[in-house]
Design an enzyme around this catalytic site. Structure first.
Site, PDB file in Angstrom:
ATOM      1  N   GLU A 108      26.372  14.535  68.929  1.00  0.00           N
ATOM      2  CA  GLU A 108      26.851  15.604  69.815  1.00  0.00           C
ATOM      3  C   GLU A 108      27.978  15.059  70.697  1.00  0.00           C
ATOM      4  OE1 GLU A 108      23.092  16.796  71.553  1.00  0.00           O
ATOM      5  OE2 GLU A 108      22.280  17.345  69.596  1.00  0.00           O
ATOM      6  N   HIS A 233      23.960  18.434  75.809  1.00  0.00           N
ATOM      7  CA  HIS A 233      23.841  18.430  74.348  1.00  0.00           C
ATOM      8  C   HIS A 233      24.867  19.381  73.750  1.00  0.00           C
ATOM      9  CE1 HIS A 233      19.576  16.779  73.839  1.00  0.00           C
ATOM     10  NE2 HIS A 233      19.687  16.881  75.155  1.00  0.00           N
ATOM     11  N   GLU A 307      23.454  23.209  76.170  1.00  0.00           N
ATOM     12  CA  GLU A 307      23.922  23.117  74.783  1.00  0.00           C
ATOM     13  C   GLU A 307      25.348  23.646  74.798  1.00  0.00           C
ATOM     14  OE1 GLU A 307      22.390  21.777  72.266  1.00  0.00           O
ATOM     15  OE2 GLU A 307      20.264  21.789  72.792  1.00  0.00           O
TER      16      GLU A 307
HETATM   17 ZN   LIG Z   1      20.896  17.514  71.230  1.00  0.00          ZN
END
Ligand SMILES: [Zn+2]
Ligand SMILES: *[C@@H]1O[C@H](CO)[C@@H](O)[C@H](O)[C@H]1NC(C)=O
Ligand SMILES: *[C@@H]1O[C@H](CO)[C@@H](O)[C@H](O)[C@H]1NC(C)=O
Ligand SMILES: *[C@@H]1O[C@H](CO)[C@@H](O)[C@H](O)[C@H]1NC(C)=O
Ligand SMILES: *[C@@H]1O[C@H](CO)[C@@H](O)[C@H](O)[C@H]1NC(C)=O
Length: 371
Positions: A108, A233, A307
């Site tokens: 990531e 992330h 995210e």
């Molecule tokens: Zn992750």
């Protein structure tokens, strides 16, 4: 053997040039004279291999030494040093800590890029920007730019979509644990695997991995003073609150959601990107042993997983031309959260102080009038 290597790496860290991909101390002399060697030309819109990030950390703590210091957290499985940056404006004010880690999942790459962006933004602006200056009065920032260093290196050298750490299991037949399933919270109960071949392998026990242990012992030791725990992330465009291991809600769930929704609005105002907000179990999937849930359950009030971009077009391989807009909008979201948290903690305390000052003054007046 391991501790000897660790010592060598620690020494290597002090050498300009840092560490090579394979973990061996890199050459001291930079033959290419490549421009990233200078902090002024460090390109925040690129993904950087680990030795450039190590060097960047040293350079930034040298350039801004009044406010930034670099600290050792522990060693990775492959005995590389994990260092975090502490940004702290000297003052007598009682401070709270904002924790941010990036790159717990190796592939990531936008996450470490954001941690670096975040540090750069704070440092370039804290003198002139009143919003950031105000935050630094009462908040210290602790930033770990790449948590899973061994995995990050592997994603550069060998397998771009590697996720886990690089620990060896089953007599060297499989590698890596999912560090975000390895924290000591409802460990390996749901959304995690005990098979070391799986992507979500939870490790051999709670905090069995050295990276998890380094982060969790440190956070544990500071937990009374940590106000926010941010773990970055990709991908999915989500702001996740606790919990993942249960659909039950944390005690301040409503507040967590309100703060996150405001942040998602601030984010959207920058480049029109939409982020969804909710608990991991509600809007993503069930997970146990995540750092976010663990942080909330040891008492850290504001614990979030971000995210970042995108929603699947490029997935983990987010093109470099999206680094800047992604970081800009995420910065808006994080600042919105920090403003909220700051106001909750410090404005109310100020009000408290004003109140008690008023009481003292009235008593004084009363006393004087009695004389
Ligand atoms: Zn992750
Ligand atoms: C920084 O990197 C990006 C992505 O590779 C590139 O497009 C841009 O031109 C670079 N900026 C500078 C100033 O070199
Ligand atoms: C582990 O691997 C080594 C070398 O491949 C082998 O000699 C040994 O028997 C293995 N041990 C087990 C418990 O499988
Ligand atoms: C995990 O947390 C529990 C308390 O919730 C504690 O008793 C236990 O010792 C911890 N385990 C590890 C490995 O830290
Ligand atoms: C969820 O809440 C219920 C009711 O309070 C409780 O009995 C249960 O143990 C909780 N589940 C978890 C996983 O914490």
């Amino acid at each position: 053997m391991k501790s000897l290597l660790g010592t060598l790496y620690l020494l290597g860290m002090l050498v300009p040039g840092g560490l090579g991909y394979d973990g061996s101390p890199a050459e001291v002399v930079d033959k290419t004279g490549s421009p990233w060697r200078s902090l002024e030309t460090y390109n925040y819109s690129k993904y950087h291999p680990i030795e450039e990030i190590y060097q960047w950390m040293s350079q930034i703590s040298e350039k801004y030494k009044d406010v930034v210091t670099q600290h050792f957290l522990g060693l990775t499985y492959e005995t590389r040093p994990m260092n975090y940056l502490k940004i702290s404006q000297p003052s007598d004010n009682p401070k709270k800590i904002i924790w941010m880690d990036c790159g717990i999942h190796a592939r990531e790459w936008i996450a470490p890029a954001f941690c670096q962006w975040f540090v750069k933004e704070i440092l370039q602006n804290y003198k002139d920007n009143s919003r950031i200056r105000r935050l630094l009065n009462y908040l210290d920032f602790y930033v770990l730019p790449v948590l899973n260093i061994d995995g990050y290196i592997y994603s550069w050298t060998t397998d771009r979509v590697w996720r886990k750490s690089r620990s060896s299991h089953n007599n060297g037949t499989c590698f890596g644990a999912d560090l975000n399933r390895n924290f000591n919270v409802s460990w390996c109960s749901v959304g995690a695997s005990t098979d070391c071949k799986d992507l979500t392998f939870c490790g051999t026990g709670p905090a069995s991995e050295p990276e998890t242990k380094a982060v969790s012992s440190f956070i544990e030791s500071k937990k009374e003073n940590i106000l926010c725990f941010f773990t970055m992330h990709s991908y999915g465009q989500l702001i996740l609150t606790p919990y993942g291991y249960t659909k039950n809600k944390s005690s301040n769930h409503e507040e967590l959601i309100q703060v996150a929704e405001k942040a998602a609005n601030a984010l959207k105002a920058k480049h029109a990107m939409t982020y969804r907000v909710g608990s991991s179990a509600d809007i993503l999937y069930a997970t146990s042993g995540s750092s976010r849930d663990w942080a909330r359950d040891i008492g850290i009030p504001f614990s979030y997983t971000f995210e970042l971009r995108d929603t699947g077009t490029h997935g983990f391989i987010l093109p470099e031309d999206q680094i800047q807009p992604t970081c800009e909008e995420t910065m808006e979201a994080v600042l919105s959260m920090l403003d909220d948290v700051y106001n909750k903690y410090w404005s109310s305390n100020c009000a408290g102080k004003v109140m008690s000052t008023t009481v003292v003054l009235s008593l004084l007046m009363l006393f004087i009038s009695l004389l």
